[in-house]
Each structure stands twice: as C-alpha cells, then as structure tokens.
Scaffold this motif. Sequence first.
Motif, PDB file in Angstrom:
ATOM      1  N   PHE A  72     -11.410  -4.353 -11.600  1.00 30.34           N
ATOM      2  CA  PHE A  72     -10.512  -3.206 -11.722  1.00 30.34           C
ATOM      3  C   PHE A  72      -9.711  -2.991 -10.435  1.00 30.34           C
ATOM      4  O   PHE A  72      -8.522  -2.680 -10.470  1.00 30.34           O
ATOM      5  N   PHE A 103      -8.058  -7.218  -9.451  1.00 31.95           N
ATOM      6  CA  PHE A 103      -7.165  -7.967 -10.334  1.00 31.95           C
ATOM      7  C   PHE A 103      -5.795  -7.283 -10.329  1.00 31.95           C
ATOM      8  O   PHE A 103      -5.718  -6.069 -10.474  1.00 31.95           O
ATOM      9  N   PRO A 104      -4.712  -8.046 -10.131  1.00 30.41           N
ATOM     10  CA  PRO A 104      -3.398  -7.408 -10.005  1.00 30.41           C
ATOM     11  C   PRO A 104      -3.084  -6.485 -11.184  1.00 30.41           C
ATOM     12  O   PRO A 104      -3.266  -6.851 -12.335  1.00 30.41           O
ATOM     13  N   ALA A 105      -2.636  -5.267 -10.850  1.00 28.89           N
ATOM     14  CA  ALA A 105      -2.324  -4.282 -11.888  1.00 28.89           C
ATOM     15  C   ALA A 105      -1.022  -4.641 -12.588  1.00 28.89           C
ATOM     16  O   ALA A 105      -0.129  -5.200 -11.966  1.00 28.89           O
ATOM     17  N   PRO A 106      -0.910  -4.326 -13.886  1.00 30.58           N
ATOM     18  CA  PRO A 106       0.369  -4.592 -14.576  1.00 30.58           C
ATOM     19  C   PRO A 106       1.470  -3.689 -14.023  1.00 30.58           C
ATOM     20  O   PRO A 106       1.296  -2.471 -13.966  1.00 30.58           O
ATOM     21  N   ILE A 107       2.553  -4.312 -13.571  1.00 34.33           N
ATOM     22  CA  ILE A 107       3.662  -3.536 -13.005  1.00 34.33           C
ATOM     23  C   ILE A 107       4.585  -3.088 -14.139  1.00 34.33           C
ATOM     24  O   ILE A 107       4.816  -3.834 -15.082  1.00 34.33           O
ATOM     25  N   SER A 114      -5.345  -8.034 -17.625  1.00 38.65           N
ATOM     26  CA  SER A 114      -5.146  -6.840 -16.783  1.00 38.65           C
ATOM     27  C   SER A 114      -4.967  -5.591 -17.643  1.00 38.65           C
ATOM     28  O   SER A 114      -5.437  -4.520 -17.296  1.00 38.65           O
ATOM     29  N   PHE A 115      -4.301  -5.722 -18.802  1.00 38.42           N
ATOM     30  CA  PHE A 115      -4.170  -4.580 -19.732  1.00 38.42           C
ATOM     31  C   PHE A 115      -5.557  -4.178 -20.235  1.00 38.42           C
ATOM     32  O   PHE A 115      -5.887  -3.000 -20.319  1.00 38.42           O
ATOM     33  N   SER A 140      -7.533  -2.446 -17.536  1.00 41.50           N
ATOM     34  CA  SER A 140      -6.965  -1.116 -17.317  1.00 41.50           C
ATOM     35  C   SER A 140      -7.385  -0.150 -18.426  1.00 41.50           C
ATOM     36  O   SER A 140      -7.781   0.983 -18.166  1.00 41.50           O
ATOM     37  N   MET A 190      -5.436   0.871 -10.646  1.00 42.59           N
ATOM     38  CA  MET A 190      -6.114  -0.419 -10.696  1.00 42.59           C
ATOM     39  C   MET A 190      -5.298  -1.474  -9.959  1.00 42.59           C
ATOM     40  O   MET A 190      -4.103  -1.555 -10.163  1.00 42.59           O
ATOM     41  N   GLY A 191      -5.951  -2.239  -9.137  1.00 43.64           N
ATOM     42  CA  GLY A 191      -5.296  -3.343  -8.443  1.00 43.64           C
ATOM     43  C   GLY A 191      -3.987  -2.997  -7.766  1.00 43.64           C
ATOM     44  O   GLY A 191      -3.174  -3.864  -7.470  1.00 43.64           O
ATOM     45  N   TYR A 219      -2.187  -4.144  -3.920  1.00 40.92           N
ATOM     46  CA  TYR A 219      -1.230  -5.216  -3.585  1.00 40.92           C
ATOM     47  C   TYR A 219       0.145  -4.593  -3.311  1.00 40.92           C
ATOM     48  O   TYR A 219       0.929  -5.077  -2.528  1.00 40.92           O
ATOM     49  N   ILE A 247      10.275  -5.105 -15.441  1.00 40.84           N
ATOM     50  CA  ILE A 247       9.832  -6.212 -16.287  1.00 40.84           C
ATOM     51  C   ILE A 247      10.134  -5.897 -17.749  1.00 40.84           C
ATOM     52  O   ILE A 247       9.794  -4.811 -18.245  1.00 40.84           O
ATOM     53  N   ARG A 262       9.269  -6.426 -21.433  1.00 37.47           N
ATOM     54  CA  ARG A 262       8.164  -6.916 -22.271  1.00 37.47           C
ATOM     55  C   ARG A 262       8.480  -6.620 -23.736  1.00 37.47           C
ATOM     56  O   ARG A 262       9.170  -5.644 -24.041  1.00 37.47           O
TER      57      ARG A 262
END
Lengths: 306, 311
Positions: free
Chosen positions: A66, A69-73, A89-90, A93, B1-2, B5, B292, B294
């Motif tokens: 959590f 792991f790279p978060a969804p941008i 990642s989804f 989350s 979360m994450g 970065y 992005i 999607r």
Amino acid sequence: MNFLLDIDPKTFWNAPNGSFELYAKIFIALILAVAATVGMLYAPPQLRKWIIRLVTFGSGLFYVMFWLFPAPIDRQPTSAPRNAVETFSFWVSDSQLVVASLTNVISGFLIGLGIYSLLRVHLGRIAKQQRDWAFSAVLVGSMVVMVFFGFGDWIQHQDPKNFILADQKNWGLINYGRDLLFDGLLQNMDAGMFSIVAFYILSAAYRAFRARSVEATILLLTALLVILSLMGVVEFLWSGFIDKISPTNFGMHAFVQSFKLSAMSGWLRSNVQTPAIRGIDFGVGIGLLAMGLRLWLSLEKTGGEG
Amino acid sequence: MGNQYQDTGWFMIALTLLMVTFILINIYRAHGGKDLYIRRIAGLNAIDEAVGRATEMGRPVLMVPGLTDTTVNAKTMQAINIFAYVSRVAARFGNPILVCCYNASTYTVAQEIIRDVYQQEGLADQFDVDSVRFISDRQFAFAAGVSGLILREKAAATFFMGEFYAESLILAETANSVGAIQVASSTELTQTPFFIAACDYVLIGDEFYAASAFLTRQPVLVGSLIGQDWCKLAIIALVVMGTIANTIQQRGEISKEFKKGQMVDLPKPRQIKQSDTFFSHLLKADPADVKIEREKLPASELPTPSGGGSK
C-alpha cells in the motif's frame, strides 16, 4: 437502518445492500471465520505458530504494498486500469478500506472481552463484598445506565423520521438521560481530571527545578529564562532597559539587543530544544521501524525470555 | 497510497530500504554468534531494584503499556515486551503485579503474554487473571481509574511505558504521592519532560526500543539495535553532508530553476535559495502534473449515485 457494508466504488469486497450477493458473501465469510477459529483451536502448536506468522506477514505485506507500490495517478471513479500494474494498484487502493474495516471488526469483538474483564473484576468484588466494593457497584451501575440511555438515544437517532430530535423541544426521557449522563456528567468529569494537571505541574516542577546538580541547575536557569520571557511585564521592563542602553541594532548594540528575554528564549528553543527533539525523533523513528520489521517478519520472541 | 514518489521522490524509499537492510544484516551477524556491545541504561538497571523493593514492602508492581487509541501497535508491543521481563522478575520474587490496559486489544495481548511468562517460569498457578485489567478507553476515565488503583493498592513500583499524553503527569504524580519507585518512558516527546520531572528513571527516545535487547540479550534484538545505530550513523552523515553542501551551494547564483519536473529559465539570475539546493531536491520531489487518459469502466462496475453498494 443501514448496518451493512457500504463502500464506494464497487469492488470484489462489497455488494449492493439487501442483494443475494451481499448475503452470500457475508455467509461465506462467517463460515470461513468459524472454520479458521476451529482450525486454529485444533491445530498443533507448531502449525499454529506458522499460521500466525503467515497471517502477520500477509497483513504486513499488504501495507508495505500500500505504501510502496506506485499509486495510480489521476484516477477517476470511472477509470478502468490500463495494464496489469494499474490493475494491481487499483486493487490495493480499493482493498485498503476493507483491510482497515477488518481491524475494526476484530477490535469490536475485543471490546466484548474488555467488558468481560471489567465485569469479572467488579461483579466478583461486589459479590464477595471485598474492600471498596461500593466503588465497583457505582462502576457497574453507571455502565448499565449509560449503555441503556446511550443505545436508546442512538437507535432513536438512526430513524430518519426522528430528525425532529435535532430540536431539544422534541426530546424524551431517553434523550435527556443521555444528555445528562454524557454531556452533563462524563464530559465535565473528564475536564475535571484534566484540570488537575495544572496543580501536578506545579508540584512536579518544584521537585525538578531544585539545583541539586549541574544538570538540574542548567535546567533551572533555562526554565527560568523561558518562563520570564513569557511574563509580559517582566519582558516589557527588560526589553525597555535593553533598548535604553542600546538603542540601535548595529555593531556592539546588536550584541546587547540579543540579550532581550524573547531573543534568548527564542534562541534556546530554536537552537537547543528543537535540534535535541529532532535527534530524539530520528532515534524513535528508527526504533519503531526496527520493531515493526521484527514483528512483521516474526523475529520477535515475546515474553522477554532471557 | 504510494504517494511518496510524488512527495519525497525515490530517495526516501531508497533510504528506508537501506535502513531495513542495515537492521537485517546486523540481525544476521548477531545470529552468527558475533559478540555485540550494548551500553548500560540506568532506567533498566533499576527494574530489578524496583521489583525487589516492592517485594520487601509486600506491595504490588503496577504497569501501564500506554494509551494506544487503535489496536495494538509496535509501541504497545514493545511496552508489553518490557513488562513481560518485569513480570518475570516479579513472578520469581512471588510479587503481585497489576497491568492496566487502555484498550481491549492491548488487554487481550498483555494477558496472553504475561500468562505465558508465568507458565515459562513454572508458576502458572500463581498467575492471577485479574492482574491484567481493562480499565477504560476514555483518556481521563483511564487516568482516574489507574490513579485510584495506585492509591488503593499503594503500588511500590510503577512502570509507565508507551504512548502517553496529558494523563502522564496525573499518573506519575499520583504514584509519587504513595512513594512508588517509578520507571517511565513516553514515545510522545512532549510528555517526556513531565516524566523526567516526576519519575525516578526515564528511558528517553530510542532507549525505549533498546530496552528489550538490553534486558534479554536475544541475538535478534541485539542485532536489530546495532542495525539501528548504523541507521543513525547514516542519518548523521546525511545531516553533515547536507549542511556542508547547502552552505557551499547557497553562496552561488542560478539562472534556471527546477519547477514541476523541469528546468525553467529565470528572468534574471538570482541567489540560490535553500529550496534550489541539491539536497532539497533530493528530499522533496516536485513532479510534473500528469494527465492520463483511461478507458471508462463498464456500466455494471460503475459506482452507484447513492454511494457504496446501495441499490
């Protein structure tokens, strides 16, 4: 009343209220929980140890994922994942809410154990009429009355038709009872306990600030300086004196100006206190990291065996 | 979360992983039988003395593993680990103990661990299940309950370890009023001065986490402690390097600045600010805004307007 799962967006972990899917999932979860509990009870100790290790590692791994792991941008509620990395990642989350809820469910069960502990100690004392049993009677009595009025009031507030309870004119005995017990008594007793701290600070400071050693004397002097800097009259008079003997802020005068109480206490706080606290903070943070790591990897042997 | 970065960039993640590596390497070294040194900690030397005194006086030892709001966390576990050692010493002396818990999860874990300690000592019959108690999960109700216990039972030794807040001084001063010998430690730095003022011995900062290693000398704990020291050395090195580099770098001028993930020309050169320095960029990422595109989820998977899974 909506007691059941209510999480947005739709995921594997939830289902529409009242649907067959929701009840089926609850039923399966219950069966799995009972099976796991019975399994744990009858499992050999060595196997039980490994199961606990696996569960601990799995739970820890989830939170490591959590955080790392790279978060969804730029994710919108309607967005579909573009690839496997985003799918994962989804999922992580969305699942976090469920994992956090699991912790709350377990805590809910444990509160029952806490109440059992309280009742066991205090009912036993009342039954045997041991020393101070009257205090125990007050505790158990207060608990029963508070539960009665607290739940009664809460249930009334859950009914949408009871929006009229927002106006005190429409309150009944239950609502007045809860108000008297919670806002009228408990909150005020909490405030009363908190106010005791003021007196304890005085008695503790009196003992701590006696100049028994070099360290205690330094503590005494710095504390005195900070206290004086916060006393308006003293600060005003001392600053006035400094300004009189050193009216500008250049050269030697600047040096004299730095002896104002606010300047000295400010220097102590930003150049002595803050770096010390930062240093301790680093140590505490690293200690917590190491402890967390040992717990996650089940390296910690609890029980303090020597 | 994450999101780190986006926030602190890759460097903080790398630093965290480096620290984890330091700790694991030293646990491995300690397992290999390497003799690792730990300095003496006065507060921990006092544990045996405190329990011995309680035995002489025939009064109980009272322990509070902090006021953790949620379920059991690493701080609570560390406090319970220290209390397991205290309970072991108390069990050997045949001294009564009282463990006061703020939440039901801590109560459950503490009871199991202390019961284990008595069993390991072969004194299972001496374990009183009521010696580990849930008091209340309201801060000042808990403070009132524990203060009452200290006064009624006239505790001879008290141990307050873990997360403490405004109630710390209430507990410590009450124990002081009955003449209890007190060893305390708070992971909340704002409460440490109160404990220093009111208690006999205080474990400051990471001494709290070093305690179980010092008391039990288990290789895993000792190795982990040495790993923590390596981590601290790494941080000290970073602080020193950062100070020197920032001091030198801020003497110059720049004609371009880093903004939202790219270098932007400045209208005219200016003095370098702290936020322009190499170390500042290393510790604080400033990523570009990313948009992005999607595809949308199929209608059956879309969240409902009423929220949650409601129909």
